[in-house]
Design a protein around this motif. Structure first.
Motif, PDB file in Angstrom:
ATOM      1  N   TYR A  96      56.948 -31.931 -36.525  1.00  0.00           N
ATOM      2  CA  TYR A  96      58.292 -31.364 -36.678  1.00  0.00           C
ATOM      3  C   TYR A  96      59.330 -32.311 -36.080  1.00  0.00           C
ATOM      4  O   TYR A  96      60.388 -32.553 -36.661  1.00  0.00           O
ATOM      5  CB  TYR A  96      58.410 -30.013 -35.954  1.00  0.00           C
ATOM      6  N   ALA A  97      59.029 -32.822 -34.886  1.00  0.00           N
ATOM      7  CA  ALA A  97      59.962 -33.729 -34.210  1.00  0.00           C
ATOM      8  C   ALA A  97      60.178 -35.003 -35.019  1.00  0.00           C
ATOM      9  O   ALA A  97      61.308 -35.510 -35.113  1.00  0.00           O
ATOM     10  CB  ALA A  97      59.439 -34.070 -32.813  1.00  0.00           C
ATOM     11  N   GLU A  98      59.116 -35.527 -35.613  1.00  0.00           N
ATOM     12  CA  GLU A  98      59.251 -36.736 -36.433  1.00  0.00           C
ATOM     13  C   GLU A  98      60.099 -36.464 -37.670  1.00  0.00           C
ATOM     14  O   GLU A  98      60.867 -37.332 -38.123  1.00  0.00           O
ATOM     15  CB  GLU A  98      57.864 -37.250 -36.799  1.00  0.00           C
ATOM     16  N   ASP A  99      59.998 -35.243 -38.221  1.00  0.00           N
ATOM     17  CA  ASP A  99      60.861 -34.865 -39.341  1.00  0.00           C
ATOM     18  C   ASP A  99      62.325 -34.856 -38.916  1.00  0.00           C
ATOM     19  O   ASP A  99      63.213 -35.262 -39.675  1.00  0.00           O
ATOM     20  CB  ASP A  99      60.469 -33.492 -39.874  1.00  0.00           C
ATOM     21  N   VAL A 100      62.588 -34.367 -37.699  1.00  0.00           N
ATOM     22  CA  VAL A 100      63.963 -34.372 -37.184  1.00  0.00           C
ATOM     23  C   VAL A 100      64.478 -35.805 -37.095  1.00  0.00           C
ATOM     24  O   VAL A 100      65.625 -36.094 -37.467  1.00  0.00           O
ATOM     25  CB  VAL A 100      64.038 -33.686 -35.804  1.00  0.00           C
ATOM     26  N   LEU A 101      63.644 -36.720 -36.629  1.00  0.00           N
ATOM     27  CA  LEU A 101      64.058 -38.121 -36.543  1.00  0.00           C
ATOM     28  C   LEU A 101      64.367 -38.684 -37.921  1.00  0.00           C
ATOM     29  O   LEU A 101      65.327 -39.453 -38.091  1.00  0.00           O
ATOM     30  CB  LEU A 101      62.961 -38.949 -35.873  1.00  0.00           C
ATOM     31  N   ASP A 102      63.581 -38.314 -38.924  1.00  0.00           N
ATOM     32  CA  ASP A 102      63.853 -38.756 -40.296  1.00  0.00           C
ATOM     33  C   ASP A 102      65.219 -38.247 -40.763  1.00  0.00           C
ATOM     34  O   ASP A 102      65.968 -38.966 -41.423  1.00  0.00           O
ATOM     35  CB  ASP A 102      62.766 -38.253 -41.244  1.00  0.00           C
ATOM     36  N   VAL A 103      65.533 -37.000 -40.419  1.00  0.00           N
ATOM     37  CA  VAL A 103      66.831 -36.430 -40.800  1.00  0.00           C
ATOM     38  C   VAL A 103      67.966 -37.161 -40.090  1.00  0.00           C
ATOM     39  O   VAL A 103      68.988 -37.501 -40.710  1.00  0.00           O
ATOM     40  CB  VAL A 103      66.866 -34.917 -40.486  1.00  0.00           C
ATOM     41  N   LEU A 104      67.820 -37.402 -38.805  1.00  0.00           N
ATOM     42  CA  LEU A 104      68.868 -38.102 -38.055  1.00  0.00           C
ATOM     43  C   LEU A 104      69.103 -39.495 -38.635  1.00  0.00           C
ATOM     44  O   LEU A 104      70.255 -39.947 -38.758  1.00  0.00           O
ATOM     45  CB  LEU A 104      68.500 -38.199 -36.575  1.00  0.00           C
ATOM     46  N   HIS A 105      68.035 -40.173 -39.008  1.00  0.00           N
ATOM     47  CA  HIS A 105      68.172 -41.504 -39.613  1.00  0.00           C
ATOM     48  C   HIS A 105      68.904 -41.407 -40.945  1.00  0.00           C
ATOM     49  O   HIS A 105      69.826 -42.190 -41.217  1.00  0.00           O
ATOM     50  CB  HIS A 105      66.792 -42.133 -39.799  1.00  0.00           C
ATOM     51  N   LEU A 114      70.877 -32.378 -28.444  1.00  0.00           N
ATOM     52  CA  LEU A 114      69.842 -31.523 -28.998  1.00  0.00           C
ATOM     53  C   LEU A 114      69.977 -30.101 -28.462  1.00  0.00           C
ATOM     54  O   LEU A 114      70.121 -29.899 -27.257  1.00  0.00           O
ATOM     55  CB  LEU A 114      68.459 -32.064 -28.639  1.00  0.00           C
ATOM     56  N   ILE A 115      69.929 -29.123 -29.373  1.00  0.00           N
ATOM     57  CA  ILE A 115      69.927 -27.719 -28.986  1.00  0.00           C
ATOM     58  C   ILE A 115      68.709 -27.061 -29.625  1.00  0.00           C
ATOM     59  O   ILE A 115      68.575 -27.032 -30.850  1.00  0.00           O
ATOM     60  CB  ILE A 115      71.207 -26.989 -29.434  1.00  0.00           C
ATOM     61  N   GLY A 116      67.809 -26.548 -28.794  1.00  0.00           N
ATOM     62  CA  GLY A 116      66.597 -25.909 -29.290  1.00  0.00           C
ATOM     63  C   GLY A 116      66.562 -24.440 -28.932  1.00  0.00           C
ATOM     64  O   GLY A 116      66.833 -24.069 -27.787  1.00  0.00           O
ATOM     65  N   HIS A 117      66.250 -23.603 -29.908  1.00  0.00           N
ATOM     66  CA  HIS A 117      66.093 -22.173 -29.658  1.00  0.00           C
ATOM     67  C   HIS A 117      64.619 -21.803 -29.777  1.00  0.00           C
ATOM     68  O   HIS A 117      63.947 -22.191 -30.730  1.00  0.00           O
ATOM     69  CB  HIS A 117      66.903 -21.350 -30.668  1.00  0.00           C
ATOM     70  N   SER A 118      64.096 -21.069 -28.799  1.00  0.00           N
ATOM     71  CA  SER A 118      62.707 -20.592 -28.824  1.00  0.00           C
ATOM     72  C   SER A 118      61.759 -21.779 -29.004  1.00  0.00           C
ATOM     73  O   SER A 118      61.776 -22.703 -28.196  1.00  0.00           O
ATOM     74  CB  SER A 118      62.556 -19.544 -29.922  1.00  0.00           C
ATOM     75  N   MET A 119      60.930 -21.795 -30.049  1.00  0.00           N
ATOM     76  CA  MET A 119      60.027 -22.922 -30.275  1.00  0.00           C
ATOM     77  C   MET A 119      60.781 -24.233 -30.430  1.00  0.00           C
ATOM     78  O   MET A 119      60.225 -25.318 -30.216  1.00  0.00           O
ATOM     79  CB  MET A 119      59.159 -22.666 -31.510  1.00  0.00           C
ATOM     80  N   GLY A 120      62.052 -24.135 -30.792  1.00  0.00           N
ATOM     81  CA  GLY A 120      62.863 -25.346 -30.898  1.00  0.00           C
ATOM     82  C   GLY A 120      62.979 -26.089 -29.586  1.00  0.00           C
ATOM     83  O   GLY A 120      63.275 -27.292 -29.574  1.00  0.00           O
ATOM     84  N   GLY A 121      62.747 -25.402 -28.456  1.00  0.00           N
ATOM     85  CA  GLY A 121      62.697 -26.096 -27.177  1.00  0.00           C
ATOM     86  C   GLY A 121      61.544 -27.078 -27.121  1.00  0.00           C
ATOM     87  O   GLY A 121      61.665 -28.177 -26.549  1.00  0.00           O
ATOM     88  N   GLN A 122      60.415 -26.709 -27.712  1.00  0.00           N
ATOM     89  CA  GLN A 122      59.267 -27.609 -27.779  1.00  0.00           C
ATOM     90  C   GLN A 122      59.580 -28.815 -28.659  1.00  0.00           C
ATOM     91  O   GLN A 122      59.260 -29.955 -28.314  1.00  0.00           O
ATOM     92  CB  GLN A 122      58.054 -26.855 -28.322  1.00  0.00           C
ATOM     93  N   VAL A 123      60.206 -28.551 -29.808  1.00  0.00           N
ATOM     94  CA  VAL A 123      60.570 -29.638 -30.712  1.00  0.00           C
ATOM     95  C   VAL A 123      61.587 -30.559 -30.028  1.00  0.00           C
ATOM     96  O   VAL A 123      61.507 -31.789 -30.140  1.00  0.00           O
ATOM     97  CB  VAL A 123      61.135 -29.079 -32.032  1.00  0.00           C
ATOM     98  N   MET A 124      62.534 -29.963 -29.316  1.00  0.00           N
ATOM     99  CA  MET A 124      63.556 -30.734 -28.610  1.00  0.00           C
ATOM    100  C   MET A 124      62.922 -31.725 -27.640  1.00  0.00           C
ATOM    101  O   MET A 124      63.316 -32.904 -27.581  1.00  0.00           O
ATOM    102  CB  MET A 124      64.478 -29.776 -27.852  1.00  0.00           C
ATOM    103  N   VAL A 125      61.945 -31.279 -26.869  1.00  0.00           N
ATOM    104  CA  VAL A 125      61.280 -32.152 -25.901  1.00  0.00           C
ATOM    105  C   VAL A 125      60.589 -33.314 -26.610  1.00  0.00           C
ATOM    106  O   VAL A 125      60.632 -34.458 -26.151  1.00  0.00           O
ATOM    107  CB  VAL A 125      60.279 -31.333 -25.056  1.00  0.00           C
ATOM    108  N   GLU A 126      59.963 -33.030 -27.759  1.00  0.00           N
ATOM    109  CA  GLU A 126      59.258 -34.095 -28.480  1.00  0.00           C
ATOM    110  C   GLU A 126      60.229 -35.083 -29.119  1.00  0.00           C
ATOM    111  O   GLU A 126      59.941 -36.278 -29.194  1.00  0.00           O
ATOM    112  CB  GLU A 126      58.334 -33.487 -29.541  1.00  0.00           C
ATOM    113  N   VAL A 127      61.377 -34.602 -29.591  1.00  0.00           N
ATOM    114  CA  VAL A 127      62.386 -35.522 -30.119  1.00  0.00           C
ATOM    115  C   VAL A 127      62.910 -36.408 -28.999  1.00  0.00           C
ATOM    116  O   VAL A 127      62.999 -37.636 -29.137  1.00  0.00           O
ATOM    117  CB  VAL A 127      63.555 -34.745 -30.777  1.00  0.00           C
ATOM    118  N   ALA A 128      63.252 -35.787 -27.865  1.00  0.00           N
ATOM    119  CA  ALA A 128      63.791 -36.550 -26.733  1.00  0.00           C
ATOM    120  C   ALA A 128      62.770 -37.547 -26.205  1.00  0.00           C
ATOM    121  O   ALA A 128      63.149 -38.646 -25.755  1.00  0.00           O
ATOM    122  CB  ALA A 128      64.222 -35.595 -25.624  1.00  0.00           C
ATOM    123  N   ARG A 129      61.500 -37.202 -26.228  1.00  0.00           N
ATOM    124  CA  ARG A 129      60.449 -38.135 -25.782  1.00  0.00           C
ATOM    125  C   ARG A 129      60.478 -39.407 -26.631  1.00  0.00           C
ATOM    126  O   ARG A 129      60.246 -40.516 -26.114  1.00  0.00           O
ATOM    127  CB  ARG A 129      59.084 -37.462 -25.921  1.00  0.00           C
TER     128      ARG A 129
END
Length: 311
Positions: A96-105, A114-129
């Motif tokens: 999911y996080a890699e998909d977000v990076l593709d979108v940002l690119h 980054l703003i993550g809601h619920s499970m989006g907090g997990q995705v947020m951490v992986e994007v930031a990593r």
């Protein structure tokens, strides 16, 4: 509602797509007020099985304040498609996080909040990593940074192994019959009353907005549900929090059993620059129950992190 529902759970049309390495097409849109110069970019990272519903109030607040807002649907959700060439990593929080990076690119975004809601907090951490030098700030709204079953109801020692066993038992739902069962359950089981009985939501959680979440869930397959549930459950970023040295706001609902205050406090303790806001008399649906409180807190946090003055 500020926007009519375009399709189940979708309130903002997604006008662009990006194709990932495994063939998933991720739909997204960049929103901003065209009468104002573009401000800093905010990416909204949704929760479990979520299209646009939980961003219902916050998105207009961000746009009105002059932020560029990137909205996307995770793979297989609403207007995005599942991968054409699935593999063992096709459904993970990391993917999911890699998909977000593709979108940002694809959107030409370099620096992002980054703003993550619920499970989006997990995705947020992986994007930031993955892009720590490009993240200006983070905001977690009733979110967890790892599998929420570890802290759910304060009984993670019991719930985490129980969820592992439940996923094993539910794996037969991956077939056509399982999809029929899944959709029948969502059409007949009173989701919001049950959520309120389980204290995940309160009497203040808006019926109509949650109904749009339900309407979207009915469109999913049993296979997708199990894969997404397993992805959320097995995610563990390790000790990465200490490396995410950006201003972070952690928002917790004071009666939220899914990501209780103890989880929020653990997250704040692990992050180098984090502050905690506990919203009184709110549940896991705090973002909908107290939209002005949550919105004002997010805008104040973003202004401090970016130096952007609301329009």
């Amino acid at each position: 509602m500020p926007h009519p529902q375009i399709s189940p759970g979708v309130y903002w049309a997604k006008d662009r797509t990006v194709t990932t390495a495994d063939g998933a097409r991720i739909a997204f849109r960049v929103l901003r007020d065209d009468d104002l110069p573009p401000g800093p970019t905010v990416a909204l990272l949704s929760g479990f099985l979520c299209p646009d519903t939980w961003w219902h109030h916050l998105t207009p607040q961000l746009v009105a304040a002059g932020y560029r807002v990137v909205m996307l649907h995770y793979r297989g959700i609403a207007t995005s498609t599942a991968p054409e060439w699935p593999d063992d990593r096709s459904m993970t929080v990391e993917r999911y996080a890699e998909d977000v990076l593709d979108v940002l690119h694809a959107a030409g975004v370099h620096e992002v909040n980054l703003i993550g809601h619920s499970m989006g907090g997990q995705v947020m951490v992986e994007v930031a990593r993955r892009i720590p030098d490009r993240v200006t700030s983070m905001t977690s709204i009733t979110g967890a940074y790892r599998s929420p079953t570890r802290g759910m109801y304060g009984q993670g020692w019991l719930i985490e192994p129980a969820m592992t066993q439940l996923i094993r038992l539910l794996r037969p739902l991956r077939g056509q019959m399982g999809t029929a069962v899944w959709r029948t359950v969502w059409r007949t089981v009173p989701f919001l009353p049950l959520g309120r009985a389980a204290t995940a939501f309160s009497a203040r959680t808006p019926d109509d907005i949650v109904a749009s979440y339900e309407a979207h869930a009915v469109t999913l397959t049993g296979e997708y549900f199990i894969a997404a549930l397993e992805a959320m459950h097995r995610h563990d970023p390790g000790d990465v929090l200490g490396d995410l040295d950006v201003p972070t706001l952690v928002i917790s609902g004071d009666t939220d059993p899914f990501t209780p205050r103890a989880v929020a406090e653990e997250m704040v303790e692990g992050l180098p620059q984090a502050e905690l806001l506990v919203v009184p008399d709110t549940s896991h649906g705090a973002i909908l129950e107290e939209p002005e409180v949550v919105g004002d807190a997010v805008l104040t946090h973003l202004a401090k992190a970016t130096g952007h003055l609301p329009a």
